[in-house]
Enzyme design. Structure first.
Site, PDB file in Angstrom:
ATOM      1  CG  ASP A  71      -0.189  21.973   5.021  1.00  0.00           C
ATOM      2  OD1 ASP A  71       0.294  20.833   5.183  1.00  0.00           O
ATOM      3  OD2 ASP A  71       0.508  22.974   4.770  1.00  0.00           O
ATOM      4  CG  ASN A 126      -1.970   6.624   5.039  1.00  0.00           C
ATOM      5  OD1 ASN A 126      -1.189   5.692   4.829  1.00  0.00           O
ATOM      6  ND2 ASN A 126      -2.393   7.427   4.068  1.00  0.00           N
ATOM      7  CE1 TYR A 173       8.321   8.435   4.341  1.00  0.00           C
ATOM      8  CE2 TYR A 173       9.827   6.602   3.955  1.00  0.00           C
ATOM      9  CZ  TYR A 173       8.541   7.099   4.048  1.00  0.00           C
ATOM     10  OH  TYR A 173       7.477   6.261   3.858  1.00  0.00           O
ATOM     11  CE  LYS A 205       6.326   7.289   7.022  1.00  0.00           C
ATOM     12  NZ  LYS A 205       4.905   7.574   7.339  1.00  0.00           N
ATOM     13  CB  THR A 235       1.099   4.423  -3.716  1.00  0.00           C
ATOM     14  OG1 THR A 235       2.459   4.721  -3.374  1.00  0.00           O
ATOM     15  CG2 THR A 235       0.549   3.371  -2.768  1.00  0.00           C
TER      16      THR A 235
END
Length: 260
Positions: free
Chosen positions: A56, A83, A150, A154, A185
């Site tokens: 994790d 990644n 998010y 980033k 993806t």
């Protein structure tokens, strides 16, 4: 082009699918010994030739276990690809619907996993004059285009790459960032994933939503990016062929970002 990566060692996080899996495969094709980490180990990762490690990565203990295993198995780390990202906490909601627990979960996975992995790998990276690639997102440049936590995480990851490149460049370590746009993806293609949730919020059928993504995002090439294309950029940046590229943020988005 010869990348001369044979016999190098690498750790790739978020390696079970998508960009991470494509990167593992590309590195293996170059003769690199790879440890690929993910919470859930897919058959594709197990079949890639990498040593697959289930951890994790949103926890300090998980990252520590990964890096201890990688250093033991590989004997040292030449290349690191941070990644892992997105995660279950990323929802298509705005600021007022994003609570503290969500902020913490998103930053733990998208930023702190890279902080912890890089910290653990740095002694070996310095010794071997290694290279790091952090996978960010165009959301760091277009924060209005996605979930606020998010996007902020980033952006912080891209800033981290700049700082690491400056601090450790004199010791021979290169650090770069790759910022993809929409990539084919599971994030987008899984009906239960982020893309499926966006489609549901918009009242759109998922397949139709996917077909109109290039137009909706203003993608100049008219198509979304393939994972192998992002992986090719990552592997190039890891190699000594890119030996004087460091502290840079490379966008791969089919022309989505229009600003200078």
């Amino acid at each position: 082009m010869k990348l001369d990566l044979a016999d190098k060692t690498a750790v790739v996080t978020g390696a079970s699918r998508g960009i991470g899996l494509a990167t593992v495969r590309a590195l293996r094709e170059e003769g690199v010994r790879v440890v690929g980490a993910a919470r859930t180990l897919t058959p594709e990762l197990r079949a890639s030739g990498a040593l697959a490690v289930s951890v994790d990565l949103s926890t300090a203990d998980g990252v520590a276990a990964l890096m201890d295993r990688a250093l033991t198995e590989l004997g040292g780390i030449d290349l690191l690809v941070n990644n892992v990202g997105a995660g279950d906490a990323v929802e298509p909601v705005g600021f007022l619907d994003t609570d503290d627990a969500t902020w913490s979960a998103v930053f733990d996975l998208n930023l702190l996993s890279a902080v912890r992995a890089t910290r653990a790998a740095l002694p070996s990276l310095i010794e071997r004059r290694g290279s790091v690639v952090n996978v960010s997102s165009i959301n760091s440049r277009l924060p209005g285009a996605g979930p606020v936590a998010y996007s902020a995480a980033k952006a912080a990851l891209a800033a981290l790459g700049k700082s690491l490149a400056e601090e450790f460049g004199p010791q021979g370590v290169r650090v770069n960032t790759v910022s993809p746009g929409v990539v084919r993806t599971a994030v987008w293609e899984d009906p239960d994933g982020f893309g499926g949730k966006v489609a549901a919020h918009a009242g759109a059928e998922h397949d139709a939503f996917l077909r109109q993504l290039p137009e909706a995002f203003g993608i100049t090439t008219g198509r979304i990016t393939e994972p192998r294309e992002v992986a090719a950029l990552i592997v190039f940046l890891l190699s000594d062929v890119a030996g004087n590229i460091t502290g840079a943020d490379h966008v791969i988005d089919g022309g989505t970002v229009k600003t200078l």
